[in-house]
Design an enzyme around this catalytic site. Structure first.
Site, PDB file in Angstrom:
ATOM      1  CB  SER A   1      -1.873   3.378  -0.538  1.00 33.19           C
ATOM      2  OG  SER A   1      -1.945   3.818  -1.878  1.00 33.19           O
TER       3      SER A   1
ATOM      4  CE  LYS B   1      -4.160  -4.743  -7.211  1.00 30.79           C
ATOM      5  NZ  LYS B   1      -2.883  -4.883  -7.931  1.00 30.79           N
TER       6      LYS B   1
ATOM      7  CG  ASN C   1      -5.483  -1.717 -11.301  1.00 28.30           C
ATOM      8  OD1 ASN C   1      -6.239  -1.376 -12.205  1.00 28.30           O
ATOM      9  ND2 ASN C   1      -4.183  -1.512 -11.346  1.00 28.30           N
TER      10      ASN C   1
ATOM     11  CG  ASP D   1      -1.207  -3.727 -11.873  1.00 27.19           C
ATOM     12  OD1 ASP D   1      -0.998  -2.554 -11.526  1.00 27.19           O
ATOM     13  OD2 ASP D   1      -1.611  -4.609 -11.097  1.00 27.19           O
TER      14      ASP D   1
ATOM     15  N   GLY E   1       2.401 -14.812 -10.038  1.00 27.31           N
ATOM     16  CA  GLY E   1       1.360 -14.256  -9.184  1.00 27.31           C
ATOM     17  C   GLY E   1       0.483 -13.267  -9.939  1.00 27.31           C
TER      18      GLY E   1
ATOM     19  CB  SER F   1       2.314  -8.136 -10.619  1.00 29.27           C
ATOM     20  OG  SER F   1       3.089  -8.895  -9.771  1.00 29.27           O
TER      21      SER F   1
ATOM     22  CG  ASN G   1       5.931 -19.210  -9.612  1.00 28.09           C
ATOM     23  OD1 ASN G   1       6.468 -18.215  -9.112  1.00 28.09           O
ATOM     24  ND2 ASN G   1       4.847 -19.758  -9.119  1.00 28.09           N
TER      25      ASN G   1
ATOM     26  CE1 TYR H   1       6.652   0.739  -4.050  1.00 31.01           C
ATOM     27  CE2 TYR H   1       5.827  -0.822  -5.675  1.00 31.01           C
ATOM     28  CZ  TYR H   1       5.637  -0.059  -4.540  1.00 31.01           C
ATOM     29  OH  TYR H   1       4.427  -0.087  -3.892  1.00 31.01           O
TER      30      TYR H   1
HETATM   31  N1  LIG Z   1       5.841  -1.834  -9.396  1.00 32.24           N
HETATM   32  C1  LIG Z   1       4.556  -2.024  -9.237  1.00 32.24           C
HETATM   33  O1  LIG Z   1       3.717  -1.212  -9.635  1.00 32.24           O
HETATM   34  C2  LIG Z   1       4.087  -3.303  -8.593  1.00 32.24           C
HETATM   35  C3  LIG Z   1       2.760  -3.724  -8.766  1.00 32.24           C
HETATM   36  C4  LIG Z   1       2.351  -4.921  -8.173  1.00 32.24           C
HETATM   37  C5  LIG Z   1       3.255  -5.661  -7.413  1.00 32.24           C
HETATM   38  N2  LIG Z   1       4.533  -5.217  -7.264  1.00 32.24           N
HETATM   39  C6  LIG Z   1       5.510  -6.020  -6.506  1.00 32.24           C
HETATM   40  O2  LIG Z   1       5.628  -7.260  -7.180  1.00 32.24           O
HETATM   41  C7  LIG Z   1       5.832  -8.328  -6.282  1.00 32.24           C
HETATM   42  C8  LIG Z   1       4.819  -9.440  -6.540  1.00 32.24           C
HETATM   43  O3  LIG Z   1       3.504  -8.936  -6.394  1.00 32.24           O
HETATM   44  P1  LIG Z   1       2.227  -9.852  -6.730  1.00 32.24           P
HETATM   45  O4  LIG Z   1       1.046  -9.027  -6.418  1.00 32.24           O
HETATM   46  O5  LIG Z   1       2.348 -10.475  -8.077  1.00 32.24           O
HETATM   47  O6  LIG Z   1       2.373 -10.990  -5.595  1.00 32.24           O
HETATM   48  P2  LIG Z   1       1.797 -12.479  -5.574  1.00 32.24           P
HETATM   49  O7  LIG Z   1       0.582 -12.617  -6.401  1.00 32.24           O
HETATM   50  O8  LIG Z   1       1.736 -12.849  -4.133  1.00 32.24           O
HETATM   51  O9  LIG Z   1       2.974 -13.352  -6.263  1.00 32.24           O
HETATM   52  C9  LIG Z   1       4.227 -13.455  -5.645  1.00 32.24           C
HETATM   53  C10 LIG Z   1       5.200 -14.206  -6.555  1.00 32.24           C
HETATM   54  O10 LIG Z   1       6.478 -14.224  -5.904  1.00 32.24           O
HETATM   55  C11 LIG Z   1       6.905 -15.581  -5.748  1.00 32.24           C
HETATM   56  N3  LIG Z   1       7.660 -15.712  -4.513  1.00 32.24           N
HETATM   57  C12 LIG Z   1       7.355 -15.171  -3.310  1.00 32.24           C
HETATM   58  N4  LIG Z   1       8.299 -15.514  -2.391  1.00 32.24           N
HETATM   59  C13 LIG Z   1       9.206 -16.287  -3.044  1.00 32.24           C
HETATM   60  C14 LIG Z   1      10.410 -16.953  -2.653  1.00 32.24           C
HETATM   61  N5  LIG Z   1      10.863 -16.887  -1.384  1.00 32.24           N
HETATM   62  N6  LIG Z   1      11.106 -17.640  -3.592  1.00 32.24           N
HETATM   63  C15 LIG Z   1      10.651 -17.709  -4.877  1.00 32.24           C
HETATM   64  N7  LIG Z   1       9.527 -17.104  -5.304  1.00 32.24           N
HETATM   65  C16 LIG Z   1       8.808 -16.398  -4.400  1.00 32.24           C
HETATM   66  C17 LIG Z   1       5.623 -16.382  -5.713  1.00 32.24           C
HETATM   67  O11 LIG Z   1       5.891 -17.732  -6.031  1.00 32.24           O
HETATM   68  P3  LIG Z   1       4.872 -18.910  -5.601  1.00 32.24           P
HETATM   69  O12 LIG Z   1       3.800 -18.942  -6.647  1.00 32.24           O
HETATM   70  O13 LIG Z   1       5.734 -20.128  -5.595  1.00 32.24           O
HETATM   71  O14 LIG Z   1       4.345 -18.551  -4.237  1.00 32.24           O
HETATM   72  C18 LIG Z   1       4.808 -15.666  -6.796  1.00 32.24           C
HETATM   73  O15 LIG Z   1       5.241 -16.048  -8.080  1.00 32.24           O
HETATM   74  C19 LIG Z   1       5.752  -7.691  -4.897  1.00 32.24           C
HETATM   75  O16 LIG Z   1       7.068  -7.446  -4.461  1.00 32.24           O
HETATM   76  C20 LIG Z   1       5.031  -6.389  -5.113  1.00 32.24           C
HETATM   77  O17 LIG Z   1       5.402  -5.384  -4.194  1.00 32.24           O
HETATM   78  C21 LIG Z   1       4.966  -4.061  -7.846  1.00 32.24           C
END
Ligand SMILES: NC(=O)c1ccc[n+]([C@@H]2O[C@H](COP(=O)([O-])OP(=O)(O)OC[C@H]3O[C@@H](n4cnc5c(N)ncnc54)[C@H](OP(=O)(O)O)[C@@H]3O)[C@@H](O)[C@H]2O)c1
Length: 277
Positions: free
Chosen positions: A19, A70, A91, A106, A134, A136, A156, A219
């Protein structure tokens, strides 16, 4: 220097060593000269509820909650703010008057960063397209609707997950198998595609109108392929690091009593070691 009246907060996760939040809050604490500390708090899922109660007993002001806690954080709260209800996850915990209050920052972080990076963007200006469904995506979609976005399209890999999210959100939300970019004012990537070690996000930005904004919440790297393609087309591009920084502001203000700012130094301290591309 810590004293007998230091204010304490931290981040609950499993694992939590990766983290960046302790670095982030640490800089703000130093800047504001606050007698306090923000600690990494590794807690196994089965110990989560006990750990939260213990933190409150020990006089902590509250804590951030990250993967995998979470959703579990909902159950330990005496009071949950609308931001957490809408996001389906908590969160940020604040211990206040013997009660545990949960919120989700978020959506706030995403919007604050968007307004920072694309000051001309207006929620009501036009439809938004969100890639992903997902955790976020849910927080960001809710924040965009609440801000006045007239229409949202979710795209999606697993359409059923997008359908379920659309139902949970209510309002002008539709699901599509291809991103309708022709009239989009905002395109947001919330999938992990484009992240270091993941496949690239394949999307042609040519149909986007010239005033559209492109945001990526990934990021690592800081400049994803999506952001580079947006800039190459002359579009405003908003990176994911800023969301991470801005989402921390409400917690810091609640626990430590000061309004922190996100600036270049903070970006450097928190994200300086993240590869640019
Ligand atoms: N900047 C920030 O503050 C911040 C905050 C939170 C998260 N993030 C980043 O955001 C991303 C998602 O986080 P999350 O917590 O929302 O994750 P999550 O709940 O696991 O959701 C992941 C999403 O990505 C899709 N996905 C994953 N692999 C894929 C692939 N190979 N092809 C197509 N779609 C794919 C999933 O689709 P399916 O539903 O089909 O599995 C789902 O829609 C991560 O990279 C995380 O590091 C950034």
């Amino acid at each position: 220097m810590l004293t007998g009246t230091s204010r304490l907060a931290g981040i609950l996760g499993w694992p939590v060593a990766h983290s960046r939040s302790p670095r982030l809050h640490g800089l703000w604490l130093r800047r504001h000269g606050i007698d306090g500390a923000y600690l990494p708090l590794p807690v196994r899922p089965e110990r989560f509820a006990d750990a939260v109660r213990s933190l409150a007993d020990l006089g902590f002001r509250g804590a951030n909650v990250t993967i995998p806690h979470k959703e579990a954080a909902f159950a330990v709260c005496d009071q949950v703010e609308p931001s957490a209800e809408r996001a389906g996850a908590v969160n940020t915990l604040v211990f206040r008057d013997g009660r545990t209050c949960g919120s989700n920052t978020d959506g706030f972080g995403f919007l604050a960063n968007l307004r920072d990076g694309a000051p001309d963007w207006r929620a009501e200006a036009g439809p938004a397209v969100i890639l992903g469904a997902g955790g976020s995506a849910r927080a960001i979609a809710a924040a965009l609707l609440d801000a006045g976005c007239p229409r949202l399209t979710l795209v999606n890999r697993t359409p059923a997950r997008a359908e379920s999210l659309a139902r949970a959100l209510g309002g002008p939300v539709e699901v599509a198998d291809r991103a309708p970019l022709g009239d989009a004012a905002l395109l947001v990537n919330t999938t992990s595609l484009g992240m270091q070690g993941q496949p690239p996000l394949e999307i042609d930005l040519a149909p986007l109108p010239t005033g559209a904004v492109v945001a990526d919440i990934v990021y690592v790297p800081r400049e994803t392929g999506l952001l580079a393609a947006a800039r190459a087309r002359g579009l405003a591009a908003v990176d994911g690091l800023g969301m991470l920084l801005h989402q921390a502001r409400p917690g810091f203000a609640a626990w430590f009593g000061a309004e922190p700012v996100v600036d270049a130094e903070l970006r450097d301290v928190v994200g300086g070691d993240i590869p640019t591309r």
